[in-house]
Design a protein around this motif. Structure first.
Motif, short mmCIF file in Angstrom:
data_model
loop_
_atom_site.label_atom_id
_atom_site.label_comp_id
_atom_site.label_asym_id
_atom_site.label_seq_id
_atom_site.Cartn_x
_atom_site.Cartn_y
_atom_site.Cartn_z
N THR A 173 -12.07 -3.50 -0.87
CA THR A 173 -11.73 -2.09 -1.02
C THR A 173 -12.70 -1.31 -1.90
N VAL A 216 -6.11 -0.12 -7.48
CA VAL A 216 -5.46 -1.42 -7.38
C VAL A 216 -4.66 -1.67 -8.66
N ILE A 258 -2.60 0.21 -4.23
CA ILE A 258 -2.22 -1.12 -3.77
C ILE A 258 -1.54 -1.78 -4.96
N MET A 267 -8.68 5.19 -3.76
CA MET A 267 -7.87 3.97 -3.90
C MET A 267 -7.81 3.49 -5.34
N SER A 308 0.85 -1.19 0.00
CA SER A 308 0.00 0.00 0.00
C SER A 308 0.88 1.24 0.00
N LEU A 334 -9.52 -8.72 -2.57
CA LEU A 334 -8.99 -7.37 -2.42
C LEU A 334 -9.93 -6.35 -3.06
N PRO A 338 -4.97 -2.29 3.46
CA PRO A 338 -5.87 -1.73 2.44
C PRO A 338 -7.29 -1.45 2.92
N ALA A 373 -1.22 -8.98 2.16
CA ALA A 373 -1.32 -7.55 2.43
C ALA A 373 -1.00 -7.28 3.90
#
Length: 162
Positions: free
Chosen positions: A152, A120, A69, A118, A54, A148, A109, A132
Motif C-alpha cells: 500500500t 495503516v 486499514i 491511506m 478497510s 501490507l 487494500p 485482508a
C-alpha cells in the motif's frame, strides 16, 4: 479431484494484482460472508484482531477517498484520522464503489480505481499475519504487516478509538 471454486470477477482482479506483486498466498473463499471482522475471523479460525479491515471515509475539503486499514478489534477514531488528513465524514456504499472500486464487505487494500489516501493502524504491526478482503465479501488473502505496508505504501498511524 475437485477443482477450486472459480473466484468472482472482483477477486480474480485482486488475484492478478497480487501475482504481479509477487505475493505467493492464494485468495481464500469463505463459506459465509466476511462482511464483518468477526464473521471473517470465525470463517478463518483466526483472531478478530488479525482481520485487516478497510474503512473508507470521505475527506470533506476535497471529497477524496480516505482508507484506514484497521485491526478487526479496533474502532477507528475519526478525530485521529482527521488530525492526520483533515476533516472526514462517512463514505456511503456508492462512494466506496465509485472511488475505490469494491463493494463494502470486500474492500481490498490494493487496486483502487482512484488514488486513495491511506493509513495503516499501528496495532496491526503487533501481529504475525493478517487477513485482508480480496475484492469480494467472501474472498480474503493472507499477508504479513510488512507486506501490507509494502503493497500500500501507506503510513502507520495510531487511529484506534481508545
Amino acid at each position: 479431484m475437485r477443482s477450486a471454486p472459480k473466484l468472482p470477477d472482483s477477486a480474480q482482479r485482486v488475484a492478478g494484482l497480487l501475482a504481479a506483486l509477487g505475493h505467493d498466498q492464494p485468495i481464500v473463499l469463505l463459506a459465509e460472508t466476511g462482511k464483518t471482522s468477526a464473521a471473517a475471523a470465525a470463517g478463518l479460525g483466526c483472531d478478530v484482531a488479525q482481520i485487516a479491515k478497510s474503512i473508507v471515509f470521505r475527506r470533506l475539503a476535497d471529497d477524496a477517498a480516505v482508507m484506514v486499514i484497521a485491526s478487526g478489534v479496533n474502532r477507528v477514531d475519526e478525530q485521529k484520522v482527521a488530525a492526520i488528513v483533515g476533516p472526514v465524514g462517512r463514505a456511503d456504499a456508492r462512494f466506496v464503489k465509485q472511488r475505490i472500486g469494491y463493494t463494502i464487505g470486500g474492500v481490498c487494500p490494493i487496486g483502487h480505481l482512484e488514488k486513495t489516501i491511506m493509513l495503516v493502524d499501528a496495532d496491526l504491526l503487533k501481529l504475525g499475519n493478517l487477513w485482508a478482503a480480496a475484492g469480494h465479501p467472501h474472498a480474503v488473502f493472507n499477508l504479513t504487516p510488512a507486506q501490507l505496508l509494502a503493497m500500500t505504501g501507506a503510513p502507520v498511524a495510531d487511529v484506534a478509538l481508545r
